[in-house]
Design a protein around this motif. Structure first.
Motif, PDB file in Angstrom:
ATOM      1  N   HIS A  57      -1.328 -88.459 -10.702  1.00  0.00           N
ATOM      2  CA  HIS A  57      -1.166 -89.499  -9.754  1.00  0.00           C
ATOM      3  C   HIS A  57      -2.056 -90.654  -9.724  1.00  0.00           C
ATOM      4  CE1 HIS A  57      -3.499 -86.792  -7.219  1.00  0.00           C
ATOM      5  NE2 HIS A  57      -3.527 -87.910  -6.182  1.00  0.00           N
ATOM      6  N   ILE A  58      -3.443 -90.076  -9.787  1.00  0.00           N
ATOM      7  CA  ILE A  58      -4.538 -90.991  -9.643  1.00  0.00           C
ATOM      8  C   ILE A  58      -4.534 -91.950 -10.903  1.00  0.00           C
ATOM      9  CG2 ILE A  58      -6.939 -91.164  -9.538  1.00  0.00           C
ATOM     10  CD1 ILE A  58      -7.122 -88.631  -7.750  1.00  0.00           C
ATOM     11  N   GLU A  59      -4.166 -91.306 -11.880  1.00  0.00           N
ATOM     12  CA  GLU A  59      -4.059 -92.099 -13.238  1.00  0.00           C
ATOM     13  C   GLU A  59      -2.992 -93.188 -13.239  1.00  0.00           C
ATOM     14  OE1 GLU A  59      -3.134 -91.710 -18.068  1.00  0.00           O
ATOM     15  OE2 GLU A  59      -3.777 -89.759 -16.984  1.00  0.00           O
ATOM     16  N   ARG A  60      -1.949 -92.883 -12.829  1.00  0.00           N
ATOM     17  CA  ARG A  60      -0.994 -93.826 -12.364  1.00  0.00           C
ATOM     18  C   ARG A  60      -1.284 -94.945 -11.511  1.00  0.00           C
ATOM     19  NH1 ARG A  60       3.416 -89.403 -11.393  1.00  0.00           N
ATOM     20  NH2 ARG A  60       3.891 -88.931 -13.759  1.00  0.00           N
ATOM     21  N   GLN A  61      -1.822 -94.606 -10.478  1.00  0.00           N
ATOM     22  CA  GLN A  61      -2.378 -95.674  -9.553  1.00  0.00           C
ATOM     23  C   GLN A  61      -3.359 -96.503 -10.212  1.00  0.00           C
ATOM     24  OE1 GLN A  61      -4.009 -94.194  -5.707  1.00  0.00           O
ATOM     25  NE2 GLN A  61      -2.698 -92.626  -5.704  1.00  0.00           N
ATOM     26  N   ALA A  62      -4.165 -96.140 -11.100  1.00  0.00           N
ATOM     27  CA  ALA A  62      -5.264 -96.855 -11.631  1.00  0.00           C
ATOM     28  C   ALA A  62      -4.632 -97.788 -12.722  1.00  0.00           C
ATOM     29  CB  ALA A  62      -6.215 -96.061 -12.230  1.00  0.00           C
ATOM     30  N   ARG A  63      -3.628 -97.264 -13.526  1.00  0.00           N
ATOM     31  CA  ARG A  63      -2.744 -98.147 -14.512  1.00  0.00           C
ATOM     32  C   ARG A  63      -2.014 -99.186 -13.814  1.00  0.00           C
ATOM     33  NH1 ARG A  63      -4.317 -96.344 -19.159  1.00  0.00           N
ATOM     34  NH2 ARG A  63      -5.077 -94.133 -19.539  1.00  0.00           N
ATOM     35  N   ASP A  64      -1.309 -98.854 -12.757  1.00  0.00           N
ATOM     36  CA  ASP A  64      -0.619 -99.753 -12.017  1.00  0.00           C
ATOM     37  C   ASP A  64      -1.625-100.917 -11.578  1.00  0.00           C
ATOM     38  OD1 ASP A  64       1.661 -98.331 -12.132  1.00  0.00           O
ATOM     39  OD2 ASP A  64       1.577 -97.786 -10.431  1.00  0.00           O
ATOM     40  N   LEU A  65      -2.641-100.492 -11.136  1.00  0.00           N
ATOM     41  CA  LEU A  65      -3.666-101.807 -10.607  1.00  0.00           C
ATOM     42  C   LEU A  65      -4.303-102.612 -11.774  1.00  0.00           C
ATOM     43  CD1 LEU A  65      -6.151 -99.573  -8.097  1.00  0.00           C
ATOM     44  CD2 LEU A  65      -4.211-101.405  -7.566  1.00  0.00           C
ATOM     45  N   LEU A  66      -4.393-101.965 -13.123  1.00  0.00           N
ATOM     46  CA  LEU A  66      -4.588-102.745 -14.262  1.00  0.00           C
ATOM     47  C   LEU A  66      -3.619-103.769 -14.549  1.00  0.00           C
ATOM     48  CD1 LEU A  66      -6.443 -99.877 -16.469  1.00  0.00           C
ATOM     49  CD2 LEU A  66      -7.389-101.943 -15.404  1.00  0.00           C
ATOM     50  N   VAL A  67      -2.434-103.412 -14.317  1.00  0.00           N
ATOM     51  CA  VAL A  67      -1.159-104.240 -14.814  1.00  0.00           C
ATOM     52  C   VAL A  67      -1.322-105.469 -13.829  1.00  0.00           C
ATOM     53  CG1 VAL A  67       1.172-104.416 -14.700  1.00  0.00           C
ATOM     54  CG2 VAL A  67       0.160-102.523 -15.804  1.00  0.00           C
ATOM     55  N   ARG A  68      -1.558-104.981 -12.576  1.00  0.00           N
ATOM     56  CA  ARG A  68      -1.493-106.192 -11.559  1.00  0.00           C
ATOM     57  C   ARG A  68      -2.718-107.086 -11.653  1.00  0.00           C
ATOM     58  NH1 ARG A  68      -1.612-103.317  -5.814  1.00  0.00           N
ATOM     59  NH2 ARG A  68      -2.107-105.509  -5.087  1.00  0.00           N
ATOM     60  N   LEU A  69      -3.976-106.368 -12.045  1.00  0.00           N
ATOM     61  CA  LEU A  69      -5.094-107.311 -12.293  1.00  0.00           C
ATOM     62  C   LEU A  69      -4.796-108.157 -13.658  1.00  0.00           C
ATOM     63  CD1 LEU A  69      -8.211-107.740 -11.751  1.00  0.00           C
ATOM     64  CD2 LEU A  69      -8.589-105.947 -13.362  1.00  0.00           C
ATOM     65  N   ASP A  70      -4.115-107.656 -14.540  1.00  0.00           N
ATOM     66  CA  ASP A  70      -3.795-108.492 -15.837  1.00  0.00           C
ATOM     67  C   ASP A  70      -3.051-109.808 -15.590  1.00  0.00           C
ATOM     68  OD1 ASP A  70      -4.955-107.001 -17.596  1.00  0.00           O
ATOM     69  OD2 ASP A  70      -2.990-105.711 -18.207  1.00  0.00           O
ATOM     70  N   HIS A  71      -2.262-109.922 -14.330  1.00  0.00           N
ATOM     71  CA  HIS A  71      -1.344-110.886 -13.925  1.00  0.00           C
ATOM     72  C   HIS A  71      -2.056-111.985 -13.227  1.00  0.00           C
ATOM     73  CE1 HIS A  71       1.766-108.079 -15.047  1.00  0.00           C
ATOM     74  NE2 HIS A  71       2.459-109.086 -15.508  1.00  0.00           N
ATOM     75  N   LEU A  72      -3.326-111.667 -12.991  1.00  0.00           N
ATOM     76  CA  LEU A  72      -4.271-112.661 -12.263  1.00  0.00           C
ATOM     77  C   LEU A  72      -5.007-113.573 -13.066  1.00  0.00           C
ATOM     78  CD1 LEU A  72      -5.931-110.387  -9.452  1.00  0.00           C
ATOM     79  CD2 LEU A  72      -4.168-112.472  -8.895  1.00  0.00           C
ATOM     80  N   PRO A  73      -5.053-114.888 -12.925  1.00  0.00           N
ATOM     81  CA  PRO A  73      -5.699-115.747 -13.772  1.00  0.00           C
ATOM     82  C   PRO A  73      -7.226-115.573 -13.414  1.00  0.00           C
ATOM     83  CG  PRO A  73      -4.658-117.043 -11.995  1.00  0.00           C
ATOM     84  CD  PRO A  73      -4.102-115.459 -11.852  1.00  0.00           C
ATOM     85  N   ASP A  74      -7.945-115.339 -14.462  1.00  0.00           N
ATOM     86  CA  ASP A  74      -9.539-115.623 -14.266  1.00  0.00           C
ATOM     87  C   ASP A  74      -9.938-116.762 -14.033  1.00  0.00           C
ATOM     88  OD1 ASP A  74      -9.972-116.284 -17.010  1.00  0.00           O
ATOM     89  OD2 ASP A  74     -10.875-114.722 -17.541  1.00  0.00           O
ATOM     90  N   GLN A  75     -11.153-116.939 -14.146  1.00  0.00           N
ATOM     91  CA  GLN A  75     -11.731-118.435 -13.615  1.00  0.00           C
ATOM     92  C   GLN A  75     -11.762-119.412 -15.047  1.00  0.00           C
ATOM     93  OE1 GLN A  75     -15.489-117.712 -11.767  1.00  0.00           O
ATOM     94  NE2 GLN A  75     -14.401-116.707 -10.201  1.00  0.00           N
ATOM     95  N   SER A  76     -11.371-118.879 -16.286  1.00  0.00           N
ATOM     96  CA  SER A  76     -11.376-119.659 -17.310  1.00  0.00           C
ATOM     97  C   SER A  76      -9.877-120.079 -17.789  1.00  0.00           C
ATOM     98  CB  SER A  76     -11.992-119.083 -18.807  1.00  0.00           C
ATOM     99  OG  SER A  76     -10.875-117.782 -18.825  1.00  0.00           O
ATOM    100  N   GLY A  77      -8.991-119.549 -16.718  1.00  0.00           N
ATOM    101  CA  GLY A  77      -7.650-119.914 -17.049  1.00  0.00           C
ATOM    102  C   GLY A  77      -6.854-118.758 -17.734  1.00  0.00           C
ATOM    103  N   LEU A  78      -7.560-117.963 -18.322  1.00  0.00           N
ATOM    104  CA  LEU A  78      -6.806-117.008 -19.130  1.00  0.00           C
ATOM    105  C   LEU A  78      -6.581-115.876 -18.175  1.00  0.00           C
ATOM    106  CD1 LEU A  78      -9.191-116.727 -22.219  1.00  0.00           C
ATOM    107  CD2 LEU A  78      -6.941-117.546 -22.079  1.00  0.00           C
ATOM    108  N   ARG A  79      -5.714-115.081 -18.574  1.00  0.00           N
ATOM    109  CA  ARG A  79      -5.316-113.653 -17.664  1.00  0.00           C
ATOM    110  C   ARG A  79      -6.452-112.897 -18.149  1.00  0.00           C
ATOM    111  NH1 ARG A  79      -1.051-114.707 -14.832  1.00  0.00           N
ATOM    112  NH2 ARG A  79       0.461-115.784 -15.598  1.00  0.00           N
ATOM    113  N   THR A  80      -6.871-111.838 -17.180  1.00  0.00           N
ATOM    114  CA  THR A  80      -7.801-110.963 -17.590  1.00  0.00           C
ATOM    115  C   THR A  80      -7.658-110.089 -18.891  1.00  0.00           C
ATOM    116  OG1 THR A  80      -7.028-109.532 -15.898  1.00  0.00           O
ATOM    117  CG2 THR A  80      -8.530-110.725 -15.134  1.00  0.00           C
ATOM    118  N   GLY A  81      -6.278-109.848 -19.063  1.00  0.00           N
ATOM    119  CA  GLY A  81      -6.197-108.918 -20.522  1.00  0.00           C
ATOM    120  C   GLY A  81      -5.921-109.614 -21.632  1.00  0.00           C
ATOM    121  N   ASP A  82      -6.233-111.031 -21.456  1.00  0.00           N
ATOM    122  CA  ASP A  82      -5.964-111.807 -22.755  1.00  0.00           C
ATOM    123  C   ASP A  82      -7.231-111.820 -23.502  1.00  0.00           C
ATOM    124  OD1 ASP A  82      -3.696-112.690 -21.913  1.00  0.00           O
ATOM    125  OD2 ASP A  82      -4.118-114.724 -21.199  1.00  0.00           O
ATOM    126  N   ALA A  83      -7.043-111.912 -24.939  1.00  0.00           N
ATOM    127  CA  ALA A  83      -8.202-111.899 -25.687  1.00  0.00           C
ATOM    128  C   ALA A  83      -9.045-113.341 -25.672  1.00  0.00           C
ATOM    129  CB  ALA A  83      -7.875-111.765 -27.207  1.00  0.00           C
TER     130      ALA A  83
END
Length: 84
Positions: A57-83
């Protein structure tokens, strides 16, 4: 083994992401300005995922947060999960 600290850390990260998601259109105008480093938050979540014998249940919470984080643009304009 108690995972209270890990759960509290994830709750804190969830609150930060809530704030960032609501102010995503104004990331550059946030009072923290350039101090927002989405890669740092990603590293904190990945540290949680590296915890030995992490309950599912903690692993699922952490992975869900990573997905949410991937949808936020970082300051360079790329999403955090982009290469880069």
């Amino acid at each position: 083994m108690s995972y209270d600290f890990v759960e509290k850390d994830l709750a804190h990260i969830r609150n930060v992401l809530n704030h960032l998601e609501h102010s995503a259109g104004n990331l550059h105008a946030c009072e923290t300005g350039a101090a927002i480093d989405l890669h740092w938050w990603r590293a904190r979540i990945q540290a949680v995922l590296a915890t030995p014998l992490l309950p599912i249940h903690i692993e699922r919470q952490a992975r869900d947060l990573l997905v949410r984080l991937d949808h936020l643009p970082d300051q360079s304009g790329l999403r955090t999960g982009d290469a880069r």
